[in-house]
Design a protein around this motif. Structure first.
Motif, PDB file in Angstrom:
ATOM      1  N   TYR A  32       8.657   1.073   9.812  1.00 21.18           N
ATOM      2  CA  TYR A  32       9.190   0.246   8.515  1.00 21.18           C
ATOM      3  C   TYR A  32      10.392  -0.533   8.988  1.00 21.18           C
ATOM      4  O   TYR A  32      10.433  -1.695   8.864  1.00 21.18           O
ATOM      5  N   LEU A  33      11.215   0.239   9.602  1.00 17.20           N
ATOM      6  CA  LEU A  33      12.749  -0.520  10.261  1.00 17.20           C
ATOM      7  C   LEU A  33      12.330  -1.735  11.151  1.00 17.20           C
ATOM      8  O   LEU A  33      13.028  -2.873  11.181  1.00 17.20           O
ATOM      9  N   ASP A  34      11.317  -1.317  11.905  1.00 14.66           N
ATOM     10  CA  ASP A  34      10.917  -2.329  12.982  1.00 14.66           C
ATOM     11  C   ASP A  34      10.364  -3.608  12.261  1.00 14.66           C
ATOM     12  O   ASP A  34      10.748  -4.721  12.576  1.00 14.66           O
ATOM     13  N   GLU A  35       9.532  -3.308  11.199  1.00 13.43           N
ATOM     14  CA  GLU A  35       9.042  -4.554  10.448  1.00 13.43           C
ATOM     15  C   GLU A  35       9.883  -5.131   9.544  1.00 13.43           C
ATOM     16  O   GLU A  35       9.710  -6.301   9.627  1.00 13.43           O
TER      17      GLU A  35
ATOM     18  N   VAL B 282      -3.692  -5.147  -4.151  1.00 13.79           N
ATOM     19  CA  VAL B 282      -2.945  -5.620  -5.176  1.00 13.79           C
ATOM     20  C   VAL B 282      -2.078  -6.792  -4.448  1.00 13.79           C
ATOM     21  O   VAL B 282      -1.381  -6.446  -3.498  1.00 13.79           O
ATOM     22  N   GLU B 283      -2.366  -7.959  -5.201  1.00 11.58           N
ATOM     23  CA  GLU B 283      -1.676  -9.035  -4.262  1.00 11.58           C
ATOM     24  C   GLU B 283      -0.166  -9.194  -4.210  1.00 11.58           C
ATOM     25  O   GLU B 283       0.302  -9.210  -3.322  1.00 11.58           O
ATOM     26  N   ALA B 284       0.422  -8.374  -5.448  1.00 12.99           N
ATOM     27  CA  ALA B 284       1.639  -8.240  -5.449  1.00 12.99           C
ATOM     28  C   ALA B 284       2.132  -7.470  -4.136  1.00 12.99           C
ATOM     29  O   ALA B 284       3.473  -7.581  -3.626  1.00 12.99           O
ATOM     30  N   ASN B 285       1.432  -6.388  -3.949  1.00  9.80           N
ATOM     31  CA  ASN B 285       1.681  -5.543  -2.976  1.00  9.80           C
ATOM     32  C   ASN B 285       1.426  -5.940  -1.492  1.00  9.80           C
ATOM     33  O   ASN B 285       2.154  -5.493  -0.607  1.00  9.80           O
ATOM     34  N   ARG B 286       0.627  -7.007  -1.597  1.00  8.80           N
ATOM     35  CA  ARG B 286       0.181  -7.632  -0.102  1.00  8.80           C
ATOM     36  C   ARG B 286       1.092  -8.840   0.145  1.00  8.80           C
ATOM     37  O   ARG B 286       1.630  -8.864   1.435  1.00  8.80           O
ATOM     38  N   ASP B 287       1.623  -9.738  -0.606  1.00 10.26           N
ATOM     39  CA  ASP B 287       1.991 -10.751  -0.361  1.00 10.26           C
ATOM     40  C   ASP B 287       3.476 -10.913  -1.195  1.00 10.26           C
ATOM     41  O   ASP B 287       4.272 -11.928  -0.683  1.00 10.26           O
ATOM     42  N   GLY B 288       3.719 -10.231  -2.207  1.00 16.01           N
ATOM     43  CA  GLY B 288       5.185 -10.178  -2.898  1.00 16.01           C
ATOM     44  C   GLY B 288       6.397  -9.609  -1.928  1.00 16.01           C
ATOM     45  O   GLY B 288       6.029  -9.203  -0.962  1.00 16.01           O
ATOM     46  N   LYS B 289       7.357 -10.186  -2.637  1.00 18.80           N
ATOM     47  CA  LYS B 289       8.532  -9.857  -1.806  1.00 18.80           C
ATOM     48  C   LYS B 289       9.387  -8.632  -2.540  1.00 18.80           C
ATOM     49  O   LYS B 289       9.354  -8.594  -3.778  1.00 18.80           O
ATOM     50  N   HIS B 290       9.946  -7.941  -1.506  1.00 15.26           N
ATOM     51  CA  HIS B 290      10.958  -6.968  -2.245  1.00 15.26           C
ATOM     52  C   HIS B 290      12.335  -7.535  -2.094  1.00 15.26           C
ATOM     53  O   HIS B 290      12.626  -8.113  -0.905  1.00 15.26           O
ATOM     54  N   GLY B 291      13.187  -7.131  -2.815  1.00 10.96           N
ATOM     55  CA  GLY B 291      14.605  -7.349  -2.799  1.00 10.96           C
ATOM     56  C   GLY B 291      14.926  -8.978  -2.808  1.00 10.96           C
ATOM     57  O   GLY B 291      15.760  -9.476  -2.276  1.00 10.96           O
TER      58      GLY B 291
ATOM     59  N   PHE C 215      11.978  -8.719   2.116  1.00 10.36           N
ATOM     60  CA  PHE C 215      10.817  -8.614   3.007  1.00 10.36           C
ATOM     61  C   PHE C 215       9.622  -8.393   2.352  1.00 10.36           C
ATOM     62  O   PHE C 215       9.748  -8.192   1.125  1.00 10.36           O
ATOM     63  N   LYS C 216       8.492  -8.515   2.752  1.00  6.01           N
ATOM     64  CA  LYS C 216       7.217  -8.252   2.239  1.00  6.01           C
ATOM     65  C   LYS C 216       6.907  -6.831   1.530  1.00  6.01           C
ATOM     66  O   LYS C 216       7.172  -5.970   2.439  1.00  6.01           O
TER      67      LYS C 216
END
Ligand code: PPS
Length: 362
Positions: A202-205, A303-312, A319-320
């Motif tokens: 995760y941190l790498d990504e 789910v599209e929001a989980n594939r392409d949506g942004k966090h934060g 990030f995605k």
């Protein structure tokens, strides 16, 4: 620098710690007038705390005997200074990469199943990230906007009731009102080996462009030294474990591996703890199984929001959402750690948890 929590403490010490460390200085941390001046004060306090290189690319700060990713230190202190829990609140607590996203989805589905049937095509989890439906408490306090004071945002939350919020905060550093309100706390832990491997990926990504990661072997040594986000991870788990024994009506202790093994059974236990047990009719209709299916890795990933949506998106570190969904397996550590490393970490954790009755290695 805060006071290290006592490993044997079963009574929530947050109130006394807040007084002693002075980090409750922003009594107005959440109100409109004081915000974001209060945040600036918490940032000054955070930057005065001891620091150390972390497991990824970010620095950690030490407070109350635990290590925090630097950017979450001030928001965590601010939340502790002003968040007012309600008896109806549900708080989900985890060490990062223990299955937080999954627990958010499951808890949301369980609590709101009357309004949103798990099989319905318009279910919120099919349109939004679990992290948007169940925010982290600290995220609210990351806002720098003077127009949106955290307390107002939290007061306006949610429709529908109850509020479900997530924390990575150690029990001993939670806002005192969490314990005082009697609201329910669900803790989810995971085998430290899998959590570590998951964290590294995760941190790498999500690392900022141009930054470098602490090498794997060095990060592993830091982990064994207790230096990990919101760690030592064994101490984090032990605090919640002890509280779950002392106050089982308020704190529930769950394991990622048990969720994998018996999803429907775990969901039934969770629903009971949250005061919303399944009726015989719901069980007969397979509602617990429908919730497990809805929240499964496969379904969530699609789910599209989980594939392409942004966090934060509103914060400095965006990030995605896809970074929250990788393999979701038990024992993936075997692909990345040597047997010697596994034995070393298992040994450290076992030794640190001696006498608690808790074991974390799967
Ligand atoms: S975070 O950043 O703390 O919120 O991350 P967290 O959600 O705790 O951990 C991410 C890991 O959980 C896996 N995951 C799941 N497992 C099972 N079922 C579902 N639905 C699910 N959703 C996320 C995710 O893949 C990460 O684990 P790894 O081992 O990296 O696959």
């Amino acid at each position: 620098m805060g006071i290290a929590p006592s490993p044997s403490c079963t009574v929530h010490p947050a109130t006394s710690i807040a007084r002693r460390t002075g980090d409750d200085m922003g009594a107005n941390a959440g109100d409109g007038e004081g915000w974001p001046n209060a945040l600036a004060k918490y940032e000054a306090l955070a930057s005065s705390l001891p620091s150390r290189k972390g497991l990824g690319s970010a620095l950690y700060r030490r407070h109350g005997g635990f290590w925090y990713p630097e950017h979450l230190m001030a928001p965590t202190l601010a939340a502790r200074g002003s968040f007012v829990a309600r008896p109806s609140d549900v708080i989900l607590a985890t060490i990062p990469k223990s299955g937080t996203t999954w627990l958010k989805a499951l808890s949301f589905s369980v609590v709101h199943r009357g309004r949103h049937a798990p099989g319905s095509p318009g279910h919120p989890l099919l349109g939004s990230s679990p992290h948007d439906l169940v925010p982290f408490l600290h995220s609210t306090y990351e806002s720098r906007s003077a127009a949106v004071a955290p307390v107002d945002l939290l007061e306006a939350m949610p429709s529908p009731s109850p509020r479900i919020l997530a924390v990575h905060t150690p029990l001993s550093s939670l806002p005192a009102s969490v314990r005082e309100s009697g609201c329910r706390v669900v803790y989810l832990c995971r085998d430290p080996k899998d959590a570590f491997v998951s964290l590294r990926h995760y941190l790498d990504e999500i690392k900022p462009e141009g930054s470098t990661m602490t090498p794997f072997a060095e990060a592993f040594e830091l982990l064994c030294d207790g230096v990990s986000p919101f760690g030592p991870m064994w101490e984090h788990a032990a605090e919640y474990w002890k509280e779950s024994l002392a106050r089982p009506e308020q704190v529930m202790f769950l394991r990622y591996e048990s969720l994998k093994e018996d999803g429907a059974g775990s969901v039934r236990t969770l629903a009971g703890f949250l005061g919303r047990p399944f009726t015989d009719d719901e069980v007969a209709r397979g509602v617990p199984e429908a919730i497990v299916e809805l929240c499964s890795m496969q379904r969530m990933r699609s789910v599209e929001a989980n594939r392409d949506g942004k966090h934060g998106a509103a914060t400095s570190w965006s990030f995605k959402n896809s970074a929250f969904f990788r393999k979701g397996e038990v024992g993936d550590w075997k692909e990345h750690m040597t047997e010697a490393m596994a034995q070393r970490l298992d040994g450290v954790v076992k030794e640190k948890l001696r006498g608690t009755g808790l074991s974390l290695s799967h």
